[in-house]
Write a protein that holds these residues in place. Structure first.
Motif, PDB file in Angstrom:
ATOM      1  N   TYR A 360       0.857  -1.195   0.000  1.00  0.00           N
ATOM      2  CA  TYR A 360       0.000   0.000   0.000  1.00  0.00           C
ATOM      3  C   TYR A 360       0.887   1.236   0.000  1.00  0.00           C
ATOM      4  CZ  TYR A 360      -3.375   3.557   1.596  1.00  0.00           C
ATOM      5  OH  TYR A 360      -4.137   4.683   1.708  1.00  0.00           O
ATOM      6  N   VAL A 361       0.416   2.286  -0.676  1.00  0.00           N
ATOM      7  CA  VAL A 361       1.125   3.564  -0.707  1.00  0.00           C
ATOM      8  C   VAL A 361       0.160   4.668  -0.286  1.00  0.00           C
ATOM      9  CG1 VAL A 361       2.398   5.242  -2.094  1.00  0.00           C
ATOM     10  CG2 VAL A 361       2.607   2.796  -2.603  1.00  0.00           C
ATOM     11  N   ILE A 420       5.956   4.351  -8.481  1.00  0.00           N
ATOM     12  CA  ILE A 420       5.012   3.781  -7.516  1.00  0.00           C
ATOM     13  C   ILE A 420       4.279   2.603  -8.145  1.00  0.00           C
ATOM     14  CG2 ILE A 420       2.883   4.212  -6.232  1.00  0.00           C
ATOM     15  CD1 ILE A 420       3.904   7.044  -5.707  1.00  0.00           C
ATOM     16  N   LEU A 424       4.475  -1.203  -6.587  1.00  0.00           N
ATOM     17  CA  LEU A 424       3.217  -1.630  -5.956  1.00  0.00           C
ATOM     18  C   LEU A 424       2.791  -2.980  -6.525  1.00  0.00           C
ATOM     19  CD1 LEU A 424       1.040  -0.579  -3.937  1.00  0.00           C
ATOM     20  CD2 LEU A 424      -0.192   0.312  -5.926  1.00  0.00           C
ATOM     21  N   LEU A 430      -3.087   2.844  -4.021  1.00  0.00           N
ATOM     22  CA  LEU A 430      -2.324   4.081  -3.820  1.00  0.00           C
ATOM     23  C   LEU A 430      -3.294   5.181  -3.430  1.00  0.00           C
ATOM     24  CD1 LEU A 430      -0.118   6.356  -4.303  1.00  0.00           C
ATOM     25  CD2 LEU A 430      -0.760   6.225  -6.736  1.00  0.00           C
TER      26      LEU A 430
END
Length: 564
Positions: A360-361, A420, A424, A430
């Motif tokens: 997770y971001v 990202i 991911l 995100l």
């Protein structure tokens, strides 16, 4: 801020089975949740655009599981990293700004409180007499010549008022007009005997950094002398954690020990008279603005006051962060140890992480030209001798020498979002916090999100714990962030974003929405509605067009738009 009763919930857009099966939360993050204020570990050091920790925690809980790896590639003061560790996730914080990584580390690392107090008291004993002699004044009550000036008010580069304390007659605060002897001391030549920074600020009128202005020009000569002595003593401390914590305290002290602390005058207290009202201590707002009327505060006093806040913060760290949550030196170490956190001073455009490794971001990229983080952090970074890379910052800056324009910002932000996407895991999420009313900045972000391959699944407002002056007053600032949550879908057909230019369609959309409300809507509520309705179709209205249309069809009062 109270949400409208008609405020849209956290909408699921292009909702997938995975999203529908997410753990149930009591309420949706960011909607109808009033954030807590900054206290404890989050109040130790100033940093801009801090996100409300309690609300960020709700996103982390919703979109990740205990043991997952959570990334923030623009980690700032470290809220995402800290809350992830607290919630039993492994966390990665990356930022190009050294003071950001330092602040994050200090909010995670345990320290011996008693040893910290003892070390401070030792420094204070060693330096107090040497520093105080620069602030001596005659007590107006008992005439003792060794009363100590705690605050000096300057106006147009002249001292106009002294606040002092006297140990002899036990006066904690007396106020006097500077005498000729006081003025001689104030204007005497004082050369620091140890190092202090002479770094030149980046010229930028936006943040009041004038040509040729240096970091040392933000302080009086005696403040420079005092600060240099304090820092020199700190660097002689043998214990690494105590030394780092005291350096952190010193950095947090700098703004209040500078000439940038404005004087608050509450005119209502003068009973209508023209004379100046009683002065109150302000703070450093933003930028390198030295007000015509400002405070100079005794640096050792500033340091001691800040230490009290650091102690409260570190006590919370010692309780909130488990002892076994330690810093890893690499991603591999983080995975092998299976706990803790990894911090890295580096660029978001080249993450030191393997592909498909992050669960997770949650991140908060720079919002166009709102806050030039590295330029504003130069005071801290130069005193602490931190090096950084100006060129790699993702920012729009009005400093001409930097050549940080929209094109550079757009290209780097696109690369950062692509990075990202790379790290991911498939089908993971995100969340991006963003705040800007600038057309180009908004379009750049949303277009890059879609271009990177993400599907926008949710948009919600994220209230601030404590709004900054910039946030409340700047033309291109909203009174809330939006959090845009996206999902990585490898085989998804992502529409290319285009600008809608039909004023008829825009007016109809606004009219329909505002007609459904009993008491109008705030700007962010209207934008939230339009974004949710149009982004899934790959469409967006210009923010400026929305504001222009609102001005034509609405009356704006009490912070809300109502149809005429």
């Amino acid at each position: 801020m109270q949400q409208s009763s008609k405020q849209l919930p956290l909408f699921a857009l292009n909702q997938t089975a995975d999203e529908k099966n997410l753990p149930h939360l009591s309420g949706n993050p960011g909607v109808n949740d009033l954030p807590e204020t900054y206290t404890g570990l989050y109040a130790m050091h100033k940093y801009w655009s801090k996100k409300p920790a309690d609300l960020v925690a709700k996103y982390i809980e919703r979109y990740s599981q205990p043991g997952d790896i959570v990334l923030d590639s623009f980690c700032g003061s470290g809220v995402t990293v800290i809350e992830s560790v607290r919630l039993n996730r492994r966390a990665i914080g990356i930022d190009i700004n050294p003071i950001a990584i330092f602040s994050t580390r200090m909010a995670l690392e345990h320290v011996d409180i008693n040893m910290l107090k003892a070390c401070f008291e030792s420094i204070k004993r060693d330096l107090e007499n040497d520093i105080n002699r620069l602030y001596y004044t005659e007590c107006p009550i008992c005439s003792d010549p060794h009363a100590v000036t705690t605050h000096t008010i300057w106006e147009n580069e002249q001292p106009i008022e002294l606040w002092m304390e006297c140990h002899k007659c036990k006066t904690s605060k007396a106020i006097k007009v500077p005498t000729e002897e006081d003025r001689k001391l104030l204007f005497s030549s004082i050369n620091p005997t140890t190092w202090y920074p002479t770094t030149t600020l980046i010229e930028n009128a936006r943040i009041n950094a004038k040509a040729g202005m240096r970091v040392c020009d933000l302080f009086t000569n005696r403040a420079l002398y005092s600060l240099s002595l304090i820092l020199d003593k700190i660097r002689q401390v043998q214990d690494e954690k105590i030394r780092s914590t005291l350096e952190f305290c010193f950095s947090a002290t700098l703004p209040q020990a500078s000439n940038m602390v404005f004087v608050i005058r509450r005119r209502g207290k003068t009973n209508g008279k023209d004379e100046k009202s009683k002065a109150e201590v302000g703070s450093w707002v933003i930028g390198y603005w030295i007000p015509n009327e400002h405070f100079e505060i005794h640096p050792l006093r500033c340091f001691e006051n800040r230490l009290k806040r650091i102690l409260r913060g570190k006590e919370e760290v010692n309780k909130a962060i488990p002892l076994n949550e330690v810093e890893s030196m690499s991603f591999s170490d983080l995975v092998n140890i299976n706990q803790g956190y990894f911090l890295n001073i580096g660029t978001a455009t080249n993450l030191p992480l393997p592909s498909d490794s992050i669960d997770y971001v949650f991140t908060d990229p720079p919002h166009g030209n709102r806050i030039p983080y590295l330029e504003l952090s130069l005071m801290w970074n130069s005193w602490l001798k931190f090096d950084f890379d100006w060129d790699e910052e993702i920012i729009i800056s009005e400093a001409r020498s930097r050549k940080k324009n929209l094109r550079d910002y757009n290209e780097r932000l696109k690369t950062a979002l692509t990075e990202i996407w790379r790290v991911l895991k498939s089908d993971k999420f995100l969340s991006i916090a963003f705040n800007s009313l600038d057309d180009d900045t908004w379009f750049s972000l949303l277009d890059n999100v879609l271009s990177a391959g993400f599907i926008v699944i949710a948009i919600s407002p994220l209230e601030y714990s404590a709004r900054s002056v910039v946030q409340d007053t700047r033309k291109n600032a909203l009174k809330t962030d939006f959090v845009i949550t996206c999902q990585k879908k490898v085989s998804a057909n992502i529409p290319k974003l285009k600008v809608l230019d039909s004023q008829v369609t825009l007016q109809r959309s606004l009219d329909d929405y505002l007609t459904s409300l009993s008491d109008g809507a705030a700007t962010y509520e209207i934008l939230n509605y339009l974004l949710i309705a149009n982004i899934p179709r790959g469409q967006i209205f210009k923010i400026s067009s929305v504001i222009d249309c609102l001005n034509q069809i609405c009356i704006y009062s009490d912070g809300r738009w109502r149809l005429k």
